[in-house]
Design a protein around this motif. Structure first.
Motif, short mmCIF file in Angstrom:
data_model
loop_
_atom_site.label_atom_id
_atom_site.label_comp_id
_atom_site.label_asym_id
_atom_site.label_seq_id
_atom_site.Cartn_x
_atom_site.Cartn_y
_atom_site.Cartn_z
N ALA A 5 -11.44 -61.76 -41.34
CA ALA A 5 -10.33 -60.99 -40.50
C ALA A 5 -9.99 -62.35 -39.44
O ALA A 5 -10.73 -61.80 -38.08
N LEU A 6 -9.18 -62.67 -39.50
CA LEU A 6 -8.39 -63.77 -38.73
C LEU A 6 -7.46 -63.22 -37.44
O LEU A 6 -6.39 -62.77 -38.02
N PHE A 7 -7.11 -63.48 -36.45
CA PHE A 7 -6.26 -62.85 -35.84
C PHE A 7 -6.08 -63.99 -34.14
O PHE A 7 -6.88 -64.37 -34.06
N ASP A 8 -4.36 -64.02 -34.19
CA ASP A 8 -4.16 -64.72 -33.30
C ASP A 8 -4.70 -64.16 -31.93
O ASP A 8 -4.78 -62.57 -32.16
N VAL A 9 -4.39 -64.41 -30.57
CA VAL A 9 -4.72 -63.79 -29.68
C VAL A 9 -2.97 -63.29 -28.83
O VAL A 9 -3.28 -62.37 -28.61
N ASP A 10 -2.49 -64.50 -28.54
CA ASP A 10 -1.49 -64.26 -27.10
C ASP A 10 -0.46 -63.00 -28.01
O ASP A 10 -0.11 -63.48 -28.88
N GLY A 11 -0.11 -62.09 -27.35
CA GLY A 11 0.78 -60.71 -28.00
C GLY A 11 0.27 -60.51 -28.89
O GLY A 11 1.04 -59.32 -29.78
N THR A 12 -0.84 -61.02 -29.41
CA THR A 12 -1.57 -59.94 -30.65
C THR A 12 -2.80 -59.01 -30.29
O THR A 12 -2.77 -57.81 -30.59
N LEU A 13 -3.38 -59.53 -29.37
CA LEU A 13 -4.39 -58.56 -29.07
C LEU A 13 -4.67 -58.56 -27.68
O LEU A 13 -5.06 -57.64 -27.07
N VAL A 14 -3.52 -59.56 -26.55
CA VAL A 14 -3.69 -59.35 -25.93
C VAL A 14 -1.62 -59.54 -25.04
O VAL A 14 -1.23 -60.36 -25.41
N ASP A 15 -1.61 -59.42 -24.41
CA ASP A 15 -0.54 -58.90 -23.87
C ASP A 15 -0.07 -59.51 -22.79
O ASP A 15 0.34 -59.44 -22.03
N THR A 16 0.54 -61.15 -23.30
CA THR A 16 0.40 -62.11 -22.74
C THR A 16 2.06 -62.80 -22.64
O THR A 16 2.33 -64.08 -22.01
N ASN A 17 2.41 -62.35 -23.73
CA ASN A 17 3.55 -63.17 -24.29
C ASN A 17 4.48 -63.60 -23.19
O ASN A 17 4.88 -65.14 -23.06
N HIS A 18 4.45 -62.37 -21.90
CA HIS A 18 5.97 -62.55 -21.28
C HIS A 18 5.35 -63.38 -19.54
O HIS A 18 5.92 -63.70 -18.83
N LEU A 19 3.88 -63.46 -19.79
CA LEU A 19 3.34 -63.68 -18.97
C LEU A 19 3.66 -65.01 -19.09
O LEU A 19 3.83 -66.53 -18.08
N HIS A 20 3.72 -65.79 -19.98
CA HIS A 20 3.31 -67.51 -20.87
C HIS A 20 5.43 -67.90 -20.37
O HIS A 20 5.16 -69.17 -20.81
N VAL A 21 5.98 -66.78 -21.20
CA VAL A 21 7.14 -66.88 -21.19
C VAL A 21 7.58 -67.45 -19.65
O VAL A 21 8.54 -68.74 -19.11
N THR A 22 7.30 -66.42 -18.82
CA THR A 22 7.35 -66.69 -17.69
C THR A 22 6.74 -67.88 -16.79
O THR A 22 7.47 -69.22 -15.71
N SER A 23 5.43 -68.45 -16.55
CA SER A 23 5.10 -69.24 -16.58
C SER A 23 5.78 -70.70 -17.32
O SER A 23 6.29 -72.11 -15.75
N TRP A 24 6.18 -70.85 -18.06
CA TRP A 24 6.48 -71.87 -19.04
C TRP A 24 7.70 -72.25 -18.03
O TRP A 24 8.65 -73.56 -18.10
#
Length: 221
Positions: A5-24
């Motif tokens: 059972a393979l899982f991506d992490v950002d945006g899949t298990l942890v709600d971090t995508n918009h934090l990454h967007v802001t940081s980039w």
């Protein structure tokens, strides 16, 4: 063979995508690049160098890439102690582990960032391994990270399942011969995930857990 059972992490298990967007966005702004946030959002999931190529073009001067990535990392690190786990992400991983699945995280994160993400998920006891993009030559959408995760789990592609939130996740899983499952919690539209190869698409980890027996995890199991 074992089932992974393979899982991506950002945006899949942890709600971090918009934090990454802001940081980039801030890192790019500081370097004089005017890149809209929606474009950054759609590029998330690519390794840093590929993300910058996607946003700034292949023909750019890459001399500043290291500084851009370092600025992003510094800005994003300010969130490490408050990264929000997506609802039921920990319970989903533990349920799959109890059912005999070998659970592997497939992420481009490493070092302190990966430690922070694992703390946010809070289910280390359910994990068999973690596959980092640093361990392979090419990151997603190439199949290399998914194949590396299968090796770590000693599992075959047939019968294994990959859960992710981006088109890059879906393409990587498909190219590796693993069943791709999408989640909408990263903010990418259902149509885009399905066009990239996703089979069923769920709202978030809680929705997948609620329908687990009817999902590819239930069918494969």
């Amino acid at each position: 063979m074992n089932r992974a059972a393979l899982f991506d992490v950002d945006g899949t298990l942890v709600d971090t995508n918009h934090l990454h967007v802001t940081s980039w966005w801030e890192a790019l702004r500081q370097a004089g690049h005017d890149v809209p946030m929606h474009a950054i959002h759609r590029a998330l999931g690519l390794p840093g160098e590929d993300l910058l190529s996607h946003l700034l073009g292949e023909e750019r001067d890459t001399g500043g890439d290291g500084a851009l990535s370092a600025a992003h990392a510094t800005l994003y690190a300010t969130y490490f102690e408050r990264l929000p786990r997506l609802r039921s992400a920990d319970e989903l991983l533990r349920t799959l582990s109890r059912r005999g699945w070998r659970v592997v995280l497939v992420t481009s994160a490493g070092g302190g960032e990966l430690d922070a993400l694992r703390r946010a998920i809070g289910a280390d006891d359910a994990l068999t391994a973690t596959a980092s993009a640093d361990d392979v030559e090419r990151g997603k959408p190439a199949p290399d990270p998914v194949r590396h995760a299968l090796e770590l789990a000693d599992a075959s592609a047939h019968g294994s399942v990959f859960v992710g939130d981006s088109v890059w996740d879906m393409k990587a899983a498909t190219r590796a011969g693993v069943r791709p499952v999408g989640v909408l919690s990263g903010g990418i539209p259902r149509h885009d995930l399905e066009a990239a190869g996703a089979g069923p698409v769920y709202r978030d980890p809680a929705d997948l857990l609620e329908h687990l027996d009817a999902s590819p995890f239930g069918v494969a199991g």
